[in-house]
Scaffold this motif. Structure first.
Motif, PDB file in Angstrom:
ATOM      1  N   GLU A  40       0.844  -1.040  -0.120  1.00 60.18           N
ATOM      2  CA  GLU A  40      -0.297   0.027   0.109  1.00 60.18           C
ATOM      3  C   GLU A  40       1.044   1.334  -0.102  1.00 60.18           C
ATOM      4  OE1 GLU A  40      -3.358   2.068  -0.274  1.00 60.18           O
ATOM      5  OE2 GLU A  40      -3.202  -0.673   0.056  1.00 60.18           O
ATOM      6  N   LYS A  41       0.208   1.867  -0.697  1.00 61.39           N
ATOM      7  CA  LYS A  41       1.192   3.433  -1.060  1.00 61.39           C
ATOM      8  C   LYS A  41       0.550   4.434  -0.771  1.00 61.39           C
ATOM      9  CE  LYS A  41       3.681   1.974  -5.185  1.00 61.39           C
ATOM     10  NZ  LYS A  41       4.173   0.632  -5.018  1.00 61.39           N
ATOM     11  N   VAL A  42       1.921   5.116   0.642  1.00 61.64           N
ATOM     12  CA  VAL A  42       1.592   6.180   1.347  1.00 61.64           C
ATOM     13  C   VAL A  42       1.780   7.612   0.604  1.00 61.64           C
ATOM     14  CG1 VAL A  42       0.902   7.729   3.385  1.00 61.64           C
ATOM     15  CG2 VAL A  42       1.066   4.931   3.473  1.00 61.64           C
ATOM     16  N   THR A  43       1.115   8.091   0.226  1.00 64.83           N
ATOM     17  CA  THR A  43       1.081   9.657  -0.560  1.00 64.83           C
ATOM     18  C   THR A  43       0.610  10.892   0.006  1.00 64.83           C
ATOM     19  OG1 THR A  43      -0.329   9.548  -1.850  1.00 64.83           O
ATOM     20  CG2 THR A  43       0.830   8.418  -3.274  1.00 64.83           C
ATOM     21  N   SER A  44       1.383  11.891  -0.401  1.00 64.78           N
ATOM     22  CA  SER A  44       1.632  13.470   0.380  1.00 64.78           C
ATOM     23  C   SER A  44       0.122  13.890  -0.621  1.00 64.78           C
ATOM     24  CB  SER A  44       2.301  14.735  -0.248  1.00 64.78           C
ATOM     25  OG  SER A  44       1.835  15.399   0.461  1.00 64.78           O
ATOM     26  N   LYS A  57      -3.756   0.942  11.135  1.00 62.77           N
ATOM     27  CA  LYS A  57      -4.262   1.714  10.266  1.00 62.77           C
ATOM     28  C   LYS A  57      -5.251   3.178  11.078  1.00 62.77           C
ATOM     29  CE  LYS A  57      -8.912   2.747   7.516  1.00 62.77           C
ATOM     30  NZ  LYS A  57     -10.576   1.494   7.016  1.00 62.77           N
ATOM     31  N   ILE A 110      -0.609  12.790   8.913  1.00 66.75           N
ATOM     32  CA  ILE A 110      -0.617  11.741   7.570  1.00 66.75           C
ATOM     33  C   ILE A 110      -0.406  10.364   8.222  1.00 66.75           C
ATOM     34  CG2 ILE A 110       0.603  11.042   5.011  1.00 66.75           C
ATOM     35  CD1 ILE A 110      -0.078  13.639   5.225  1.00 66.75           C
ATOM     36  N   SER A 117      -1.669   6.253   8.298  1.00 67.01           N
ATOM     37  CA  SER A 117      -1.498   4.406   7.761  1.00 67.01           C
ATOM     38  C   SER A 117      -2.743   4.294   7.110  1.00 67.01           C
ATOM     39  CB  SER A 117      -1.302   3.883   9.171  1.00 67.01           C
ATOM     40  OG  SER A 117      -0.640   2.679   8.135  1.00 67.01           O
ATOM     41  N   PRO A 118      -3.096   4.107   6.287  1.00 67.40           N
ATOM     42  CA  PRO A 118      -4.356   3.646   4.861  1.00 67.40           C
ATOM     43  C   PRO A 118      -4.744   2.496   6.034  1.00 67.40           C
ATOM     44  CG  PRO A 118      -2.764   3.491   3.424  1.00 67.40           C
ATOM     45  CD  PRO A 118      -2.467   3.821   4.769  1.00 67.40           C
TER      46      PRO A 118
END
Length: 124
Positions: free
Chosen positions: A56-60, A79, A95, A97-98
C-alpha cells in the motif's frame, strides 16, 4: 531629486524620486536605473526517492514540508497510526496509515519538500 530607503522582503534598496511640478503628462520620461539584486533562494531539501517495494502506497495529499517522521522501516503499524506530520500553509497535517501492516520503505526525510501525490512510504 529626493532619496529614500525602501525595504522589500528584508532587503534595503535606495531609490531616487523626482518631484514633478506643473502639468501632468500621461507619458512619463524613461529614467535609467539599476535593477535590484535578486534575493537569495533558500536551499531545498532532498526530493522524495522512488521505491521498488510492493504494498500500500502512502502519498502526500498536498504540497508541503515533512516536519516529523514517526514511521521507520520494519515498524508494525495499524490503520490510523500517524506516520508523518506535513506542514502546509502554516498548519500541521497528520498523514495516517491507511492499512494495518509493516512499513516496507520510508521515502522521505525530515525537512523534505513534497508535492501532491509524492510517495512518502510503502506499507506491506
Amino acid at each position: 531629486m529626493k532619496r529614500y530607503n525602501v525595504t522589500v522582503n528584508g532587503n534595503i534598496y535606495q531609490v531616487e524620486v523626482e518631484e514633478v511640478k506643473g502639468e501632468f503628462t500621461s507619458a512619463p520620461q524613461p529614467v535609467a536605473s539599476q535593477a535590484p539584486k535578486a534575493a537569495p533562494q533558500a536551499q531545498k531539501a532532498a526530493a522524495p526517492k522512488k521505491s521498488n517495494a510492493s504494498g500500500e502506497k502512502v502519498t502526500s495529499p498536498m504540497p508541503g514540508t515533512i516536519v516529523k517522521i514517526n514511521a521507520t522501516n520494519g515498524a508494525t503499524v495499524k490503520k490510523g497510526d500517524v506516520l508523518f506530520v506535513l506542514e502546509a500553509m502554516k498548519m500541521e497535517n497528520e498523514i495516517m496509515s491507511p492499512v494495518d501492516g509493516v512499513v516496507a520503505d520510508v521515502n522521505v526525510a525530515k525537512g523534505a519538500a513534497v508535492n501532491t501525490g509524492d510517495l512518502l512510504a510503502v506499507i506491506g
